[in-house]
Motif scaffolding. Sequence first.
Motif, short mmCIF file in Angstrom:
data_model
loop_
_atom_site.label_atom_id
_atom_site.label_comp_id
_atom_site.label_asym_id
_atom_site.label_seq_id
_atom_site.Cartn_x
_atom_site.Cartn_y
_atom_site.Cartn_z
N ILE A 33 0.85 -1.26 0.09
CA ILE A 33 0.01 0.09 -0.05
C ILE A 33 1.04 1.38 -0.05
O ILE A 33 1.92 1.31 0.73
N ALA A 34 0.28 2.22 -0.77
CA ALA A 34 1.27 3.60 -0.92
C ALA A 34 0.06 4.58 -0.87
O ALA A 34 -0.95 4.44 -1.33
N CYS A 35 0.84 6.05 -0.82
CA CYS A 35 -0.06 7.01 -1.06
C CYS A 35 0.67 8.02 -1.89
O CYS A 35 1.82 8.56 -1.36
N GLU A 36 0.47 8.47 -3.02
CA GLU A 36 1.15 9.41 -3.64
C GLU A 36 0.79 10.74 -3.66
O GLU A 36 -0.71 10.97 -3.74
N GLN A 37 1.48 11.78 -3.42
CA GLN A 37 0.82 13.08 -3.50
C GLN A 37 1.11 13.89 -4.46
O GLN A 37 2.42 13.72 -5.19
N PHE A 38 0.33 14.70 -5.13
CA PHE A 38 0.55 15.55 -6.23
C PHE A 38 0.04 16.94 -5.93
O PHE A 38 -1.39 16.97 -5.67
N THR A 39 0.68 17.90 -6.10
CA THR A 39 0.35 19.29 -5.90
C THR A 39 0.00 20.12 -6.99
O THR A 39 0.73 20.05 -8.02
N VAL A 40 -1.31 20.68 -7.22
CA VAL A 40 -1.53 21.30 -8.50
C VAL A 40 -1.60 23.03 -7.84
O VAL A 40 -2.27 23.14 -6.97
N HIS A 41 -0.71 23.73 -8.63
CA HIS A 41 -0.81 25.11 -8.20
C HIS A 41 -1.95 25.90 -9.27
O HIS A 41 -1.42 25.97 -10.42
N PHE A 42 -2.99 26.28 -8.91
CA PHE A 42 -3.97 26.96 -9.89
C PHE A 42 -3.52 28.27 -10.07
O PHE A 42 -2.96 29.04 -9.16
N ARG A 43 -3.39 28.95 -11.23
CA ARG A 43 -3.44 30.13 -11.57
C ARG A 43 -4.68 30.97 -11.13
O ARG A 43 -5.66 30.33 -10.77
N GLU A 44 -4.94 32.39 -11.21
CA GLU A 44 -5.84 33.13 -10.92
C GLU A 44 -6.95 32.84 -11.83
O GLU A 44 -6.40 33.22 -13.05
#
Length: 199
Positions: free
Chosen positions: A121-132
């Motif tokens: 088992i694992a958990c992958e993190q991915f971060t999305v930086h939204f523009r305005e």
Amino acid sequence: MPQKHLLLASSSPYRRELLARLRLPFTCASPNINESPAPGEDPVALARRLAESKSRALAPIYPSHWIIGSDQVAALPSGALLSKPGNYSTAFRQLEQCSNKSVNFHTGLALLDSDSGNLQIACEQFTVHFRELSAKEIDAYLRKEEPYDCAGSFKMEGMGITLFRELQGRDPNSLVGLPLIALNEMLIAWGRNPLLESR
């Protein structure tokens, strides 16, 4: 460990398309689980629990299988969770909330041997930086792509890419719903290398 049939515990067409990239034969089945978060459960724990629950739900019905479970939890900086919107108004509100913010997507992944009960088992993190994003842009995007079955109200593999200023994470596939890099590592750990398959 002997090789077994692969089963994807999901009815998602996006996960099915992703898994097909590994060119391994597999079947799909939809697990029936309660996806509600437990009181005080953080996004990582929730994503891991749901991925494991999906794989375990199908184990009694599918002996001699390696069952792949995956689930994604998206969280705003406030800690509020983003669900699949289901309709235009909810999607519009979600994208308004995401505008000019960084949103973390936690994708749980489980690989279960239905006979032995062995589990990775694992958990992958991915971060999305939204523009305005302006209201006009949000409206135009939603009318073009209608991403109402996607957590966060966008399709990264489509026009959703126009909503972002930056993406951070080791595997963009996790953002679509199935972390293929982590899954490949799990398969290799159990002696199955997709590159070395005879198919």
